[in-house]
Design an enzyme around this catalytic site. Structure first.
Site, PDB file in Angstrom:
ATOM      1  N   ASP A  40      -1.704  25.498 -12.302  1.00  0.00           N
ATOM      2  CA  ASP A  40      -2.932  25.080 -12.996  1.00  0.00           C
ATOM      3  C   ASP A  40      -2.604  24.441 -14.333  1.00  0.00           C
ATOM      4  OD1 ASP A  40      -4.314  26.290 -10.908  1.00  0.00           O
ATOM      5  OD2 ASP A  40      -4.397  28.213 -11.941  1.00  0.00           O
ATOM      6  N   PRO A  52       2.387   4.907   1.268  1.00  0.00           N
ATOM      7  CA  PRO A  52       2.873   5.328   2.592  1.00  0.00           C
ATOM      8  C   PRO A  52       1.758   5.975   3.401  1.00  0.00           C
ATOM      9  CG  PRO A  52       4.415   6.004   0.867  1.00  0.00           C
ATOM     10  CD  PRO A  52       3.191   5.483   0.174  1.00  0.00           C
ATOM     11  N   GLY A  53       1.682   5.609   4.687  1.00  0.00           N
ATOM     12  CA  GLY A  53       0.709   6.212   5.575  1.00  0.00           C
ATOM     13  C   GLY A  53      -0.626   5.521   5.631  1.00  0.00           C
ATOM     14  N   HIS A  72      -8.473  35.875 -11.503  1.00  0.00           N
ATOM     15  CA  HIS A  72      -7.968  34.523 -11.794  1.00  0.00           C
ATOM     16  C   HIS A  72      -8.761  33.479 -11.013  1.00  0.00           C
ATOM     17  CE1 HIS A  72      -4.684  31.584 -12.739  1.00  0.00           C
ATOM     18  NE2 HIS A  72      -5.137  31.035 -11.618  1.00  0.00           N
ATOM     19  N   GLU A  73      -8.902  33.678  -9.708  1.00  0.00           N
ATOM     20  CA  GLU A  73      -9.606  32.692  -8.884  1.00  0.00           C
ATOM     21  C   GLU A  73     -11.100  32.647  -9.211  1.00  0.00           C
ATOM     22  OE1 GLU A  73      -8.011  30.586  -7.306  1.00  0.00           O
ATOM     23  OE2 GLU A  73      -6.057  31.570  -7.401  1.00  0.00           O
ATOM     24  N   GLY A  97       0.820  -1.202   0.000  1.00  0.00           N
ATOM     25  CA  GLY A  97       0.000   0.000   0.000  1.00  0.00           C
ATOM     26  C   GLY A  97       0.851   1.249   0.000  1.00  0.00           C
ATOM     27  N   THR A 126       2.023  -0.937   9.102  1.00  0.00           N
ATOM     28  CA  THR A 126       2.641  -1.319  10.375  1.00  0.00           C
ATOM     29  C   THR A 126       1.601  -1.426  11.478  1.00  0.00           C
ATOM     30  OG1 THR A 126       4.683  -0.192   9.700  1.00  0.00           O
ATOM     31  CG2 THR A 126       4.431  -0.702  12.036  1.00  0.00           C
TER      32      THR A 126
END
Length: 647
Positions: A520, A224-225, A443-444, A222, A229
């Site tokens: 973007d 990481p995270g 822009h946003e 899988g 374990t």
């Protein structure tokens, strides 16, 4: 387990050092004396090489001829420097030495040389030299004996080579792990695959009676995270057996053979306390495929061979189960994955919506939450997050609540923490010019409007023009209403239009292109390339794929696997997709130019607006059209045709 047996073992362990104590002392003493003799011989050899040996007659001839410049009388020899040698540079001078004739009067010889004007060092008598020799050798022997004693004690405690070949595995008993399946959320499929192993460790007779054999090893694969374990510890906690944990890199040492020795020691320890679980984390460090294309690592190969032989050597009926974890299964040696070894592969995948919700519930069990907290909304916003990300998000929210002086974590803390993970914290010392602010705002809003006006786009939840530490001068956040595992071509094209909507707004309103759209455009180019090379959404190439994904559980980067002419066709089609998306986004914003200006001006004032506020503007513009049933005929204003005026 019998407590009396443990007491007996402890008593035996305590008595063993007493038995070995005399043996260790004699060993240290012999090694010390041998080292002193060797060092003395080397010292004398080096010292004698600095002088030229002569006869006593040569010394007397030089004295009678007045050719002595400096003389040192020792207890066993005379070291002298002639005047001819003294005239030479200091680095090239070489003194002579001769034996001291027995029965000669040292003090009389020294007085005679003084009278001749020869520099004579103070003669060392035999008694003084004996005392100095005793002090010199005594201190040397004492220091060496002290270090040799410590070394032999360490070797007797840790085994040969001072513990270099001893396993570094940490053994966790059931009470020490403290982890069960209740602590692992979002991995229901993986837990179901491991339940059989737990049942075998609890009731091995049930399987052996029917003749079944449990797989010796299982490989947890899988990203990481994802909790590989933690899942292995939960298996040990559920089964109530000892848990040996070691990393694959701990086997690999500079000295050839040390890794193989540690593998042997690990399995010997496990055999003593079976049934038990051995967990090898990051097994790709030692289980990499063996080949000679990039050189040969004999230490890694010896360690891998020893690991394979140890897995083959124990019987499944003993109750030793090997679990291993990796995020690079494609590079593992085929011999490691064959039946009878790590033949069961368990995928520990990124959790889905329900899995993320359950994971958030686990991580917030000890966190004080206010009544307004809705963990489902947080789970919806964190699509693609793994367990470690969610744990970090909850911890950041708790830290923010404490920082602001609250006793409980509220919904805003969780959302701000989520945004912090995405874009970093707000940069309060960054001052933008008025023109830069207007550019960022348009822009946003360009991103947000394209998403709000398209059918297949994800809803916008927040727009901000506040700079953040990630480098973003602003961002538009979209939150999916439901989790999707498949995307249609229309949905991906809509996402392309949304990504280039910011650049389209810049060109439409200001007629410029800025560097703010770099991220973007990178994301849009990657998406368009995936559509052509992996998803079979190409007009020219059809359903042919031209790229393959490697390291699917790490970066997931795709590598081209086609001819150069085909790669050129791919580039041309990617460009066509991006150009079409930019043209569509520009047309959409041009048709709703007044809405673009209104929302941008509102954002300039408030700096941060929600998706509901954006949709209020969009619905207000569409309301007259819905009431009339036809589009109203509005004459374009000067601002809509010529661009924004100075405000």
């Amino acid at each position: 387990m019998d407590p009396n047996r443990n007491d007996q073992n402890r008593n035996q362990n305590n008595n063993e050092p007493e038995k070995d104590k005399p043996k260790n002392i004699w060993t240290a003493l012999i090694i010390t004396l041998a080292l002193v003799l060797i060092f003395s011989w080397i010292f004398n050899a080096v010292s004698n090489s600095q002088y030229t040996e002569t006869t006593y007659s040569d010394f007397l001839d030089a004295k009678d001829a007045g050719n002595l410049a400096e003389v040192e009388i020792r207890y066993d020899r005379i070291v002298y420097l002639t005047k001819d040698e003294a005239k030479k540079p200091a680095q090239s001078q070489k003194a002579c030495y001769t034996g001291l004739r027995s029965g000669s009067d040292v003090m009389e010889l020294a007085a005679e040389l003084h009278a001749m004007g020869v520099t004579v060092n103070e003669p060392i008598t035999e008694d003084n030299s004996f005392i100095m020799m005793i002090l010199y050798y005594g201190i040397t022997i004492a220091v060496l004996f002290f270090f040799m004693r410590m070394l032999t004690k360490r070797m007797s405690a840790d085994g040969a080579m001072g513990g270099f070949g001893k396993s570094k595995a940490k053994m966790y008993m059931e009470k020490q792990t403290g982890v069960t399946f209740k602590d692992v959320a979002g991995q229901d499929e993986a837990k179901e695959s491991l339940v059989e192993i737990i049942d075998f460790l609890h009731n091995p007779k049930k399987y052996t009676d029917i003749g079944a054999k449990l797989p010796k090893g299982a490989l947890l694969v899988g990203s990481p995270g994802t909790g590989k374990t933690l899942l292995a510890k939960a298996v040990a906690g559920e089964a109530g057996v000892p848990f040996f944990s070691i990393s694959g890199s701990d086997f690999v040492e500079m000295f050839v053979g040390m890794g193989a020795s540690r593998v042997r020691d690990l399995f010997q320890q496990a055999a003593k306390v079976a049934p038990c679980i051995i967990f090898i984390d990051e097994i790709d460090a030692v289980g990499r495929a063996r080949d000679n294309r990039f050189g040969n690592n004999s230490e890694q190969e010896q360690t891998l061979n020893q690991l394979l032989s140890e897995i083959d050597g124990f019987e499944p009926s003993k109750g030793i189960v090997c679990l291993a974890a990796t995020n690079r299964p494609e590079i593992l040696d085929k011999a490691l994955l064959r039946p009878g070894r790590f033949d069961r592969r368990i995928i520990v995948d990124r959790p889905n919506l329900q899995g993320r919700l359950d994971t958030l519930k686990v991580h917030t069990r000890k966190i004080k939450l206010s009544e307004d907290v809705d963990l489902r909304k947080i789970a919806q916003a964190t699509a693609g997050a793994v367990g470690a990300d969610l744990a970090n998000l909850v911890n950041e929210a708790a830290l923010r609540a404490v920082r602001l002086g609250r006793k409980a974590v509220n919904q805003e803390d969780l959302m701000v923490s989520f945004e912090t993970v995405i874009a970093g914290t707000e940069k309060k010392n960054t001052v933008l010019t008025d023109m830069e602010k207007r550019l960022v705002a348009y822009h946003e809003v360009g991103h947000a409007l394209v998403a709000a006006l398209e059918k297949h786009a994800q809803p916008v939840s927040k727009i901000t023009i506040v700079p953040h530490t990630s480098g973003a001068l602003g961002y538009t956040m979209q939150m999916p209403e439901e989790e999707k595992f498949l995307n249609t071509a229309e949905e991906l094209i809509t996402e392309l239009r949304t990504l280039v909507g910011g650049r389209a707004a810049e060109q439409l309103v200001f007629g410029v292109q800025t560097t703010g759209a770099s991220n973007d455009l990178q994301r849009a180019t990657g998406l368009a390339r995936n559509m052509v090379t992996q998803y079979g959404m190409s007009k020219e190439l059809g359903i042919m794929t031209t790229a393959s994904v490697q390291n699917a559980y790490l970066d997931g980067q795709a590598y081209m696997d086609c001819a150069q002419t085909t790669a050129a066709q791919v580039d041309g089609e990617v460009k066509a997709l991006l150009d079409q998306a930019l043209a569509d986004a520009s047309r959409l914003l041009r048709e709703h130019r007044s809405l673009l200006d209104e929302v941008s001006e509102y954002l300039l004032v408030k700096e941060t607006i929600t998706g509901d506020e954006l949709m209020a503007y969009v619905n207000a513009e569409n309301a007259p059209k819905l009431e009339a049933g036809t589009e109203p005929e509005n004459e374009p204003t000067a601002e809509q045709t010529e661009g924004p005026s100075e405000r």
